[in-house]
Design a protein around this motif. Structure first.
Motif, short mmCIF file in Angstrom:
data_model
loop_
_atom_site.label_atom_id
_atom_site.label_comp_id
_atom_site.label_asym_id
_atom_site.label_seq_id
_atom_site.Cartn_x
_atom_site.Cartn_y
_atom_site.Cartn_z
N LEU A 159 45.57 5.33 22.33
CA LEU A 159 44.29 4.72 22.68
C LEU A 159 43.12 5.70 22.52
O LEU A 159 41.99 5.35 22.82
CB LEU A 159 44.34 4.20 24.12
CG LEU A 159 45.34 3.06 24.35
CD1 LEU A 159 45.48 2.76 25.84
CD2 LEU A 159 44.92 1.80 23.59
N GLY A 160 43.40 6.91 22.13
CA GLY A 160 42.31 7.84 21.81
C GLY A 160 41.86 8.74 22.94
O GLY A 160 40.82 9.38 22.84
N ALA A 161 42.62 8.80 24.03
CA ALA A 161 42.26 9.72 25.11
C ALA A 161 42.82 11.11 24.81
O ALA A 161 43.74 11.26 24.02
CB ALA A 161 42.82 9.22 26.43
N GLU A 162 42.21 12.12 25.47
CA GLU A 162 42.74 13.48 25.37
C GLU A 162 43.63 13.71 26.58
O GLU A 162 43.24 13.43 27.71
CB GLU A 162 41.57 14.47 25.37
CG GLU A 162 42.01 15.92 25.34
CD GLU A 162 40.84 16.88 25.64
OE1 GLU A 162 39.67 16.51 25.36
OE2 GLU A 162 41.11 17.98 26.16
N VAL A 163 44.84 14.20 26.34
CA VAL A 163 45.77 14.39 27.45
C VAL A 163 46.04 15.87 27.64
O VAL A 163 46.21 16.61 26.67
CB VAL A 163 47.10 13.63 27.20
CG1 VAL A 163 48.06 13.83 28.38
CG2 VAL A 163 46.84 12.15 26.97
N ARG A 164 46.05 16.29 28.89
CA ARG A 164 46.47 17.65 29.22
C ARG A 164 47.67 17.55 30.16
O ARG A 164 47.67 16.73 31.07
CB ARG A 164 45.35 18.41 29.94
CG ARG A 164 44.09 18.54 29.12
CD ARG A 164 43.04 19.21 29.97
NE ARG A 164 41.74 19.21 29.32
CZ ARG A 164 40.60 19.46 29.97
NH1 ARG A 164 40.64 19.72 31.27
NH2 ARG A 164 39.46 19.46 29.32
N LEU A 165 48.66 18.38 29.90
CA LEU A 165 49.85 18.36 30.73
C LEU A 165 49.95 19.68 31.48
O LEU A 165 49.81 20.74 30.87
CB LEU A 165 51.10 18.16 29.87
CG LEU A 165 51.12 16.89 28.99
CD1 LEU A 165 52.30 16.92 28.04
CD2 LEU A 165 51.16 15.64 29.86
N ALA A 166 50.19 19.60 32.79
CA ALA A 166 50.27 20.83 33.57
C ALA A 166 51.49 20.78 34.48
O ALA A 166 51.86 19.74 35.00
CB ALA A 166 49.01 21.02 34.41
N GLY A 167 52.09 21.93 34.65
CA GLY A 167 53.25 22.05 35.53
C GLY A 167 53.88 23.40 35.28
O GLY A 167 53.50 24.10 34.33
N PRO A 168 54.86 23.77 36.11
CA PRO A 168 55.54 25.03 35.84
C PRO A 168 56.22 24.98 34.47
O PRO A 168 56.69 23.92 34.06
CB PRO A 168 56.58 25.14 36.97
CG PRO A 168 56.60 23.81 37.65
CD PRO A 168 55.37 23.09 37.29
N ARG A 169 56.25 26.10 33.77
CA ARG A 169 56.79 26.14 32.41
C ARG A 169 58.22 25.59 32.32
O ARG A 169 58.64 25.09 31.28
CB ARG A 169 56.76 27.56 31.85
CG ARG A 169 55.38 27.96 31.32
CD ARG A 169 55.07 27.25 30.00
NE ARG A 169 53.71 27.57 29.53
CZ ARG A 169 53.00 26.76 28.75
NH1 ARG A 169 53.49 25.59 28.36
NH2 ARG A 169 51.79 27.10 28.35
N THR A 170 58.97 25.70 33.40
CA THR A 170 60.35 25.19 33.41
C THR A 170 60.38 23.67 33.29
O THR A 170 61.39 23.10 32.91
CB THR A 170 61.04 25.58 34.72
OG1 THR A 170 60.14 25.29 35.80
CG2 THR A 170 61.39 27.05 34.75
N LEU A 171 59.28 23.03 33.65
CA LEU A 171 59.24 21.56 33.64
C LEU A 171 58.25 21.02 32.62
O LEU A 171 57.87 19.86 32.65
CB LEU A 171 58.87 21.05 35.04
CG LEU A 171 59.91 21.36 36.13
CD1 LEU A 171 59.36 21.06 37.52
CD2 LEU A 171 61.20 20.59 35.90
N LEU A 172 57.85 21.91 31.71
CA LEU A 172 56.81 21.57 30.74
C LEU A 172 57.31 21.95 29.34
O LEU A 172 57.07 23.06 28.87
CB LEU A 172 55.55 22.38 31.08
CG LEU A 172 54.25 22.10 30.38
CD1 LEU A 172 53.78 20.68 30.65
CD2 LEU A 172 53.18 23.09 30.86
#
Lengths: 428, 329
Positions: B181-194
């Motif tokens: 849909l054209g949104a910008e997504v950022r994902l955050a979390g501890p590196r073990t879960l990312l």
């Protein structure tokens, strides 16, 4: 009675030759190789016209699972051997993860007896490294060696204990038996059902990182450096593993390696849609890994092609992806997949036949792999141009688990001769 | 347009028009739930079977309410009473259910890909109500509906998704759809879960502040406490110290930021009570939209991908409602 194979392209990597010739077989042995047209068949001789065909030393698959004893609903030695000859293989070496495990001379003898009754391909049993494949105590390799095993392996239950691997390499060398290693760190691969990467993320499936294989390859090579013996690495699947083996060979370590047709053909993308026919261990990897194993074949880092023929009942694949069985059948598609790949990478015919016959014979010290005069007449005829489609009904295996159903191929084995006897011919 | 999908297995395979059409349909159903008599006969005579092989209360109830508001017959089968314990295969269980001619099968299952397996082998429509770590499309659709109600658009929105991305089907469904849909997504979390494989779809960071900076939407994921056993993080206390969304974080975001959570909340672990109960929280709107989204999905699949003009307009809806009232009387 004798047999003439007339006018084929004889490809014989063991003697570094490739020529159009007539091949004469007498009493199950290769009697002569004569210029084309010079054959002088007697009245009762059988003449096989082989113009436009390749005449190659019988193909040898050094990594199959025949499931007998114990899992006859998946495959038997007879059905597996039938699939072997239908795929052009005159000999197969079968892994020890049956039930009971082939960890004793009694089971080895049973397998050899069943193979003798089947009377199709030669079957060479591989014994277990550890009793019950439990990864703790060494199995009686000496006893099994006397009974006829050609290698030892805990394939299916990768050896986690480095000390056991050390002892296995040391002890097996007494009998000149290669140790065939399925390289996998079970702590790193824990719970994984496909390659860890883009597709495991998209599909939400737990991944198996390349490091699970590579760290074990590195460990075993380091052990090998100390022990000597012969380490053969089964079904290499990652670019990193190829590089490790390449470097080890450069250092002169006694290591050999194999790759499966599916690992040089398919990528992890084949799992899309949760296709359980693309579930195997080691898993299908990335484009980069496929390229690396192909380069490994080209430069000789990888010695041979082995199918890891792993029959499973359809119910074991028709289920949740994470519960589905690992592995696919491979005996009847190996030649076609190898020809396809060879055309793509510009592999020579001699190199290709070496990887399918001469090299596995050398690794397991088997009598075949050559068209020398006096050698057993184990011969495969290949039509490199024949177009065909892999259909479920055409398979000789008891199982149908393959992602290649419906594939259109160019090239296949058309006749398989074991010890001078025609064991299979296409359409006949 | 026509909604041509026979099943709803995930949002990754849907295009922009299909997602927006689902949202439009859901929006048109919202008002039914606000009426005094919350029932229309749109799926009268249709049967919806919900098979839940994983514990769930809110999703199952949301589907049940949605089905009943459309007058469908709703039957639910939960993991504890299913045949799985008796050794029956999933496909056999499903074929048995299918033999009773349901129109829609709603499936929740701990294994990724199970809705795809059933869709391939059954005649009825299959709705994925959460498959392992793969997708949870109706949850993401209700999230999207909630976002669109507030923001009116998706293009250019910055959406931060925070928490256990690796194991989250909610994160995957939202990520795929938001990108479409054209949104910008950022994902955050501890590196073990990312997982690093997210990179083609989204900016990833282990720092909550970096993800929240300038965000229009902050979407929190429920932390499964058992992940600690897998050594993904050392303790809940340490997790909350780095990833619990506090009021202070919201100062970094856009002034009209909205905070979302699929529930159930772990207060004090991934979300502070001040944020959960504060003015930026839209958590209860999400729940309300859940019913509307599931009504839309059941309606479209239960009627076999009806043409858009056949979807009730507001006037038609009123007519349907009247007939529903008559039926009730």
């Amino acid at each position: 009675m004798s047999l003439w194979i007339r006018g084929g392209l004889v490809i014989d990597p063991a003697n570094d030759r490739e020529l159009v010739a007539d091949l004469h077989i007498v009493d199950g042995r290769i009697a002569a190789l004569t210029p084309p047209g010079s054959a002088q068949p007697q009245d009762h001789d059988l003449v096989i016209p082989a113009e436009s065909l390749w005449v190659v030393p019988g193909l040898i698959d050094m990594h199959v699972h025949l499931r007998e004893p114990g899992y006859e609903y998946k495959e038997t030695i007879a059905t597996g051997a039938a699939a072997a000859v239908a795929g052009g293989f005159t000999a197969v070496a079968c892994m020890a993860n049956t039930m009971p495990v082939n960890d004793s001379a009694a089971v080895t003898e049973f397998i050899l007896e069943r193979a003798r009754i089947a009377g199709l391909a030669r079957v060479y049993p591989i014994g277990a490294v550890s009793k019950g494949l439990a990864g703790r105590e060494l199995a009686e390799m000496g006893e099994m060696h006397r009974a006829g095993i050609v290698a030892v392996s805990d394939d299916g239950q990768p050896i986690q204990d480095g000390l056991l691997m050390r002892r296995a390499l040391e002890y097996a060398s007494t009998f000149d038996l290669p140790v065939i290693a399925h390289e996998e760190d079970r702590a790193l691969s824990q719970g994984g059902v496909m390659n860890e990467g883009e597709w495991s993320f998209r599909l939400g499936l737990p991944g198996i990182p390349s490091a699970a294989e590579e760290s074990m390859v590195a460990r075993d090579l380091a052990i090998l450096e100390r022990t000597g013996g012969h380490l053969h690495i089964a079904h290499l699947s990652t670019a990193g593993s190829v590089e490790l083996v390449r470097a080890a060979k450069r250092r002169g370590l006694p290591v050999t390696a194999e790759v499966t047709p599916h690992h040089f053909t398919l990528t992890e993308a084949a799992v899309a849609g949760y296709n359980t026919q693309a579930k195997m261990n080691p898993p299908l990897r990335t484009v980069k890994d496929v390229q690396a194993v192909r380069e490994g074949l080209l430069d000789g880092t990888i010695d041979c092609i082995a199918t890891d023929h792993a029959p499973h009942h359809q119910d074991e694949k028709l289920c949740e992806f994470d519960r589905a069985a690992n592995g696919i059948i491979g005996l009847e598609t190996a030649v076609a997949l190898t020809l396809t790949m060879a055309r793509e990478i510009g592999w020579s015919r001699k190199q290709m036949i070496a990887a399918l016959s001469t090299n596995p014979a050398r690794i397991l010290k088997l009598p075949g792999g050559t068209l020398s005069v006096g050698a057993p007449a184990d011969i495969t005829l290949i039509d490199p141009e024949l177009q065909w489609v892999m259909g479920a009904e055409s398979s000789r295996s008891r199982s149908r688990n393959t992602p290649f159903l419906g594939y259109a191929f160019r090239g296949r084995a058309v006749m398989t001769i074991v010890e001078g006897q025609i064991k299979w011919r296409l359409g006949g | 347009m026509r909604f041509s999908q026979r099943h709803l297995l995930g949002l990754e395979e849907l295009d922009r028009e299909e997602i927006l059409f689902l949202l439009d349909t859901a929006a048109s159903f919202r008002e039914i739930s606000e009426r005094e008599i919350k029932k229309v006969p749109a799926l009268r005579g249709k049967t919806v079977v919900a098979a839940f092989f994983e514990p769930s209360t809110r999703t199952r109830i949301s589907f049940e309410i949605a089905a009943k508001r459309l007058s469908a017959d709703f039957v639910s089968l939960s993991g504890t009473v299913s045949s799985a314990a008796k050794g029956e295969t999933l496909l056999d269980t499903a074929r048995n259910l299918a033999a009773m001619q349901p129109d829609v099968l709603v499936l929740r299952h701990p294994s990724a890909g199970t809705p795809h397996l059933l869709a391939k082998h059954l005649q009825c429509a299959v709705v994925n109500a959460g498959d392992g770590c793969h997708e949870h499309p109706t949850q993401a659709l209700l999230d999207l509906l909630t976002i669109r109600e507030r923001k009116g658009r998706f293009e250019g929105l910055v959406v931060a998704i925070v928490g256990d991305i690796l194991h989250s089907r909610v994160a995957r469904s939202n990520l795929f759809a938001l990108r479409t849909l054209g949104a910008e997504v950022r994902l955050a979390g501890p590196r073990t879960l990312l997982p690093s494989e997210c990179a083609p779809w989204a900016f990833t960071t282990p720092h909550l502040e970096e993800a929240v900076q300038g965000a229009d939407v902050v979407m929190l994921l429920r932390l499964q406490r058992e992940r600690q056993v897998g050594n993904f993080f050392p303790s809940l206390e340490e997790y909350s110290r780095y990833y619990c969304l506090e009021e202070g974080h919201l100062k970094l975001a856009k002034p009209d930021v909205m905070v979302m959570h699929p529930g159930p909340l772990n207060r004090g672990i991934e979300i502070s009570s001040a944020v959960a109960d504060g003015p930026y929280s839209v958590i209860l709107d999400q729940v309300a939209n859940g019913v509307a989204v599931r009504m839309a999905v059941l309606y479209l699949l239960g009627t076999g991908g009806r043409r858009v003009e056949a979807v009730p307009t507001k006037t038609q809806m009123t007519a349907i409602q009247r007939s529903g009232r008559r039926a009730t009387r």
